[in-house]
Design a protein around this motif. Structure first.
Motif, PDB file in Angstrom:
ATOM      1  N   UNK A 188      -9.083  -8.667   5.147  1.00 62.31           N
ATOM      2  CA  UNK A 188      -9.029  -7.288   5.243  1.00 62.31           C
ATOM      3  C   UNK A 188      -7.903  -6.830   5.742  1.00 62.31           C
ATOM      4  N   UNK A 189      -6.660  -7.039   5.131  1.00 61.48           N
ATOM      5  CA  UNK A 189      -5.504  -6.456   5.546  1.00 61.48           C
ATOM      6  C   UNK A 189      -4.643  -6.789   4.193  1.00 61.48           C
ATOM      7  N   UNK A 190      -3.777  -5.819   3.879  1.00 57.54           N
ATOM      8  CA  UNK A 190      -3.098  -5.853   2.584  1.00 57.54           C
ATOM      9  C   UNK A 190      -1.852  -6.587   2.399  1.00 57.54           C
ATOM     10  N   UNK A 191      -1.291  -6.962   3.709  1.00 57.13           N
ATOM     11  CA  UNK A 191       0.171  -7.592   3.833  1.00 57.13           C
ATOM     12  C   UNK A 191      -0.079  -8.654   4.998  1.00 57.13           C
ATOM     13  N   UNK A 192      -0.101  -9.772   4.621  1.00 59.18           N
ATOM     14  CA  UNK A 192      -0.360 -10.836   5.493  1.00 59.18           C
ATOM     15  C   UNK A 192       0.823 -11.650   5.981  1.00 59.18           C
ATOM     16  N   UNK A 193       1.885 -11.345   4.966  1.00 60.81           N
ATOM     17  CA  UNK A 193       3.031 -12.451   5.218  1.00 60.81           C
ATOM     18  C   UNK A 193       4.332 -11.763   6.125  1.00 60.81           C
ATOM     19  N   UNK A 194       4.028 -10.373   6.164  1.00 65.45           N
ATOM     20  CA  UNK A 194       4.928  -9.586   6.748  1.00 65.45           C
ATOM     21  C   UNK A 194       4.897  -9.836   8.344  1.00 65.45           C
ATOM     22  N   UNK A 195       6.182  -9.435   8.784  1.00 64.82           N
ATOM     23  CA  UNK A 195       6.183  -9.943  10.252  1.00 64.82           C
ATOM     24  C   UNK A 195       6.659  -8.636  11.133  1.00 64.82           C
ATOM     25  N   UNK A 213       0.886  -1.070   0.020  1.00 64.32           N
ATOM     26  CA  UNK A 213       0.013   0.128  -0.162  1.00 64.32           C
ATOM     27  C   UNK A 213       1.064   1.318  -0.074  1.00 64.32           C
ATOM     28  N   UNK A 214       0.519   2.455  -0.560  1.00 69.68           N
ATOM     29  CA  UNK A 214       1.098   3.652  -0.584  1.00 69.68           C
ATOM     30  C   UNK A 214       2.364   3.429  -1.140  1.00 69.68           C
ATOM     31  N   UNK A 215       3.582   4.097  -0.411  1.00 71.52           N
ATOM     32  CA  UNK A 215       4.880   3.981  -1.219  1.00 71.52           C
ATOM     33  C   UNK A 215       5.669   2.715  -0.527  1.00 71.52           C
ATOM     34  N   UNK A 216       5.204   1.716  -0.107  1.00 77.79           N
ATOM     35  CA  UNK A 216       5.608   0.520   0.443  1.00 77.79           C
ATOM     36  C   UNK A 216       6.035  -0.040  -0.746  1.00 77.79           C
ATOM     37  N   UNK A 217       7.123  -1.022  -0.475  1.00 78.51           N
ATOM     38  CA  UNK A 217       7.807  -1.851  -1.524  1.00 78.51           C
ATOM     39  C   UNK A 217       8.778  -2.908  -0.997  1.00 78.51           C
ATOM     40  N   UNK A 218       9.441  -3.718  -2.024  1.00 78.39           N
ATOM     41  CA  UNK A 218      10.392  -4.535  -1.594  1.00 78.39           C
ATOM     42  C   UNK A 218      11.499  -4.114  -2.618  1.00 78.39           C
ATOM     43  N   UNK A 219      12.750  -4.136  -1.904  1.00 75.17           N
ATOM     44  CA  UNK A 219      13.966  -3.818  -2.707  1.00 75.17           C
ATOM     45  C   UNK A 219      15.116  -4.739  -2.297  1.00 75.17           C
ATOM     46  N   UNK A 220      16.070  -4.862  -3.342  1.00 77.58           N
ATOM     47  CA  UNK A 220      17.169  -5.483  -3.146  1.00 77.58           C
ATOM     48  C   UNK A 220      17.121  -6.955  -3.644  1.00 77.58           C
ATOM     49  N   UNK A 221      15.807  -7.281  -3.957  1.00 74.39           N
ATOM     50  CA  UNK A 221      15.793  -8.995  -4.466  1.00 74.39           C
ATOM     51  C   UNK A 221      16.119  -8.955  -6.093  1.00 74.39           C
ATOM     52  N   UNK A 222      16.991 -10.084  -6.107  1.00 73.93           N
ATOM     53  CA  UNK A 222      17.399 -10.358  -7.585  1.00 73.93           C
ATOM     54  C   UNK A 222      16.144 -11.441  -8.053  1.00 73.93           C
ATOM     55  N   UNK A 223      16.273 -11.517  -9.289  1.00 72.27           N
ATOM     56  CA  UNK A 223      15.163 -12.531  -9.768  1.00 72.27           C
ATOM     57  C   UNK A 223      15.030 -13.883  -9.307  1.00 72.27           C
ATOM     58  N   UNK A 224      16.147 -14.474  -8.910  1.00 68.74           N
ATOM     59  CA  UNK A 224      16.123 -15.897  -8.475  1.00 68.74           C
ATOM     60  C   UNK A 224      15.424 -15.714  -6.957  1.00 68.74           C
ATOM     61  N   UNK A 225      15.887 -14.905  -6.296  1.00 66.76           N
ATOM     62  CA  UNK A 225      15.433 -14.696  -4.869  1.00 66.76           C
ATOM     63  C   UNK A 225      13.791 -14.498  -4.842  1.00 66.76           C
ATOM     64  N   UNK A 226      13.438 -13.623  -5.852  1.00 68.92           N
ATOM     65  CA  UNK A 226      11.930 -13.411  -5.907  1.00 68.92           C
ATOM     66  C   UNK A 226      11.187 -14.731  -6.402  1.00 68.92           C
ATOM     67  N   UNK A 227      11.950 -15.423  -7.248  1.00 68.22           N
ATOM     68  CA  UNK A 227      11.073 -16.678  -7.783  1.00 68.22           C
ATOM     69  C   UNK A 227      11.192 -17.534  -6.466  1.00 68.22           C
ATOM     70  N   UNK A 228      12.114 -17.835  -5.867  1.00 69.29           N
ATOM     71  CA  UNK A 228      12.232 -18.830  -4.690  1.00 69.29           C
ATOM     72  C   UNK A 228      11.270 -18.324  -3.585  1.00 69.29           C
ATOM     73  N   UNK A 229      11.447 -17.189  -3.193  1.00 67.24           N
ATOM     74  CA  UNK A 229      10.750 -16.770  -1.973  1.00 67.24           C
ATOM     75  C   UNK A 229       9.520 -15.658  -2.317  1.00 67.24           C
ATOM     76  N   UNK A 230       8.927 -15.548  -3.502  1.00 73.89           N
ATOM     77  CA  UNK A 230       8.023 -14.540  -3.437  1.00 73.89           C
ATOM     78  C   UNK A 230       6.968 -14.947  -4.564  1.00 73.89           C
TER      79      UNK A 230
END
Length: 277
Positions: A196-203, A139-156
């Protein structure tokens, strides 16, 4: 008849009112660690800096169950540097028992979560009197930074089989992979559970202590699914949830502990929640 004399005390500053308040909020940060020897001094320094600059009453509880890389030794040194009133060391099972704050903040110790967002969490909680404030990457200006393509595929991502993995520049064999696991996980959960929440897997979250204790009693999931179940159960119990956009940054040192097994566990946990909620 004796006269009644009323003496007015001089007005106190806002800061004095906060200090002399009968109940000043205290925030206990729980930092679960495993092989975070390099990251731990940095995250603790950033936490201390953020809290000190904001004038927030705090403690940092370092939770470690025997990391083989010497994380425990580093935690002992940090306790000596900052004092035992600010740094507490404990095993995972005892983390909550050592928390003396009326609010609990849970975050990663690998620098993926920046302490600079904590004052925003606190402001959000106070503005809406929320039971939980959750950091959101979606939401808003939130985001994910620093992941390469392999990391995104394995972990996202939305899980799918990727037989053409070698075309992506890797010699690894075909694996159970994904386009964007965190987004995919949230997408599937939104459809099946409507939390009813946008990010469920964050800690990265702030809880009222009594709310967190109640949720832990109710939750049965382990590992990656636990964070998702916490939000689902919170909605069932009519707890209020606020969200703050955050930037999630890939760890500075060490390796990610998320892999194929966690992805399979997520799917099993999601189906279990769907069947039982």
């Amino acid at each position: 008849m004796a006269s009644l004399e009323v003496r007015r005390s001089p007005p106190r500053s806002r800061r004095q009112l906060e200090v002399r308040s009968p109940r000043r909020d205290k925030y206990s940060v729980l930092l679960p660690t495993y092989n975070e020897r390099e990251n731990l001094p940095l995250i603790v320094w950033l936490l201390v800096k953020s809290f000190s600059e904001s004038g927030i009453n705090y403690e940092i509880i370092i939770i470690d169950d025997g990391s083989p890389d010497g994380t425990r030794d580093v935690a002992e040194q940090l306790e000596k540097i900052y004092g035992s009133d600010r740094i507490v060391r404990t095993a995972y099972i005892h983390g909550m028992k050592h928390a003396t704050g009326n609010y609990i903040i849970i975050m990663d110790a690998d620098l993926s979560h920046h302490p600079k967002f904590i004052p925003e969490f606190i402001r959000k909680q106070q503005e809406g009197n929320f039971d939980i404030v959750s950091g959101t990457r979606y939401k808003g200006n939130g985001g994910v930074y620093g992941w390469d393509l392999k990391r995104k595929i394995i972990s996202d991502g939305v899980l799918l089989c990727c037989p053409g993995w070698s075309l992506l520049g890797s010699s690894d064999p075909p694996i159970l992979a994904s386009w964007d696991y965190s987004r995919g996980a949230n997408f599937l959960t939104q459809i099946l559970l409507r939390p009813g929440a946008s990010d469920l897997t964050g800690s990265f979250r702030l809880y009222r202590k009594e709310v967190l204790e109640k949720l832990i009693e109710k939750c049965v999931s382990k590992g990656y699914v636990f964070q998702m179940e916490m939000i689902v159960r919170a909605r069932q119990l009519n707890y209020t949830i606020g969200e703050v956009p955050i930037s999630f940054v890939d760890r500075v040192y060490g390796e990610s502990k998320l892999g194929g097994n966690e992805i399979v566990s997520f799917l099993k946990g999601l189906l279990t929640l769907f069947a039982t909620t």
